[in-house]
Write a protein that holds these residues in place. Sequence first.
Motif, PDB file in Angstrom:
ATOM      1  N   ALA A 250       0.856  -1.186   0.000  1.00 29.27           N
ATOM      2  CA  ALA A 250       0.000   0.000   0.000  1.00 29.27           C
ATOM      3  C   ALA A 250       0.894   1.238   0.000  1.00 29.27           C
ATOM      4  N   THR A 251       0.563   2.210  -0.815  1.00 26.48           N
ATOM      5  CA  THR A 251       1.418   3.395  -0.963  1.00 26.48           C
ATOM      6  C   THR A 251       1.648   4.139   0.358  1.00 26.48           C
ATOM      7  N   PRO A 252       0.602   4.363   1.184  1.00 24.10           N
ATOM      8  CA  PRO A 252       0.865   5.049   2.462  1.00 24.10           C
ATOM      9  C   PRO A 252       1.847   4.288   3.345  1.00 24.10           C
ATOM     10  N   PHE A 253       1.755   2.959   3.343  1.00 27.71           N
ATOM     11  CA  PHE A 253       2.666   2.151   4.155  1.00 27.71           C
ATOM     12  C   PHE A 253       4.090   2.271   3.630  1.00 27.71           C
ATOM     13  N   ALA A 254       4.263   2.202   2.313  1.00 25.93           N
ATOM     14  CA  ALA A 254       5.596   2.323   1.716  1.00 25.93           C
ATOM     15  C   ALA A 254       6.211   3.681   2.034  1.00 25.93           C
ATOM     16  N   ALA A 255       5.409   4.748   1.903  1.00 28.33           N
ATOM     17  CA  ALA A 255       5.906   6.091   2.198  1.00 28.33           C
ATOM     18  C   ALA A 255       6.234   6.246   3.679  1.00 28.33           C
ATOM     19  N   ALA A 256       5.430   5.637   4.545  1.00 21.87           N
ATOM     20  CA  ALA A 256       5.661   5.727   5.986  1.00 21.87           C
ATOM     21  C   ALA A 256       6.968   5.053   6.383  1.00 21.87           C
ATOM     22  N   ILE A 257       7.275   3.923   5.744  1.00 28.37           N
ATOM     23  CA  ILE A 257       8.538   3.241   6.039  1.00 28.37           C
ATOM     24  C   ILE A 257       9.716   4.146   5.690  1.00 28.37           C
ATOM     25  N   ALA A 258       9.690   4.734   4.491  1.00 21.47           N
ATOM     26  CA  ALA A 258      10.797   5.588   4.061  1.00 21.47           C
ATOM     27  C   ALA A 258      10.927   6.831   4.937  1.00 21.47           C
ATOM     28  N   ALA A 259       9.793   7.426   5.301  1.00 19.46           N
ATOM     29  CA  ALA A 259       9.828   8.639   6.127  1.00 19.46           C
ATOM     30  C   ALA A 259      10.386   8.344   7.512  1.00 19.46           C
TER      31      ALA A 259
END
Length: 430
Positions: free
Chosen positions: A132-141
Amino acid sequence: MNELLIIALVFTVLTVIGVPLFAAVGVSTILALFLIDIPYTLMAQTGYTSLTPFPLLTIPLFVLAGRLMEVGGMATRLISIATNLVGAYRGSLGLVTVFACMLFAALSGSGPATTAAIGSVTIPAMRRDGYATPFAAAIAASAGALGSVIPPSNLMIIYGLVSETSIPRLFLAGVVPGIVVTIFLMITTYIIARRRGYGGSGDAFSWTPFLQALWAGKWAIGAPVLILGGIYGGAFTPTEAAAVAVFYALFVGRFVYKELTAKKILESLRFTALMAGLLILLTPTLAFGQLSAFYDVPTAVEAAITSVTSSPILIMMFIGIFYIIIGTFMESLAQIILFTAVFLPLVQSLGVDPVLFGVFTVMTCEIGFLTPPLGGNLNVASRISGISIESISVAVLPFILAYVLGLLFMIFIPEATLWLPDAVYGVAAY
């Protein structure tokens, strides 16, 4: 005291209505000078003295070095190493992102820069793998925030200058908490990915591809060895190490990996100039800090808090909660300059090591990178992923818990944080 309330009210109103922070602090400081009839030349004097310390050069140099390493091919080599090390497990790309951010953090010194360098490669890859895009972005952030606690760290440099604390000791003290938070982030990523069925090739770990990736990325791995080894080996100061890092990044990117073009170098210089612009906060915030000393704010705060409890653990928790709340709308640079002068005397009077408090302060700033509306890392991840900050803010909540656990680790086991600097430099006397 009435003047102090007026100044606090003006500062709060200016901040709430969206006035840029350096202007809000500057206006509040000028108002304070007017109310207590101190010459306005204090601002000019502070402006000069705040930008003259030689170690300040370390910040733009490390920013430039990190950017050159990002666009010069080092980030992709680090991702390859991480992929071959943890890529076979459930949530593999998420684990790769966290591990690669930890490695790149030892090059950049900046949370947003680490998020941009690694996230620009791994967020699209995670999306293609079904994350899921929000999860992927949250990991990187969240993993990118490691750039501020794992040495070298720009925020630790600022804290060291403000508190007159040894910067090399601060760098070393960030290693163990940084590794601990990395482990918590990887556990969080694995648990969520396992529940949702994300990623993982299922192949057993193999030494051959890992060693091949390690050899291909030896120049990238060599950067933190050169930088940190030179500092702790006494070959050069942190500022000189930052300059060495810039030339190392230029050499490797241009002549070894051959990915660093003239256009990329110019873009890196532009990026560094924009990031270094944050140093404009130094003048008004340092002047504001001097006025807080004039009003004896640190003593008043110490009396107010110690009247409730004298437990160092509880007081550190209170300060941590305060820092996290403030970090939602205040730049980390200003947060460190403004409140170190208020809280450091208090915690030192309770026996807390200023090096430990410095790492603690920086880690609370990392949480500020992950909380809206300011959330520097959230903004970077939002631009890369193309989704709203609100979506990422919800997905990042479990990862904030990893940083909270890291803070508790430092509070309850301070010896673990101080072990490395004490082992290298001996136990400091304060």
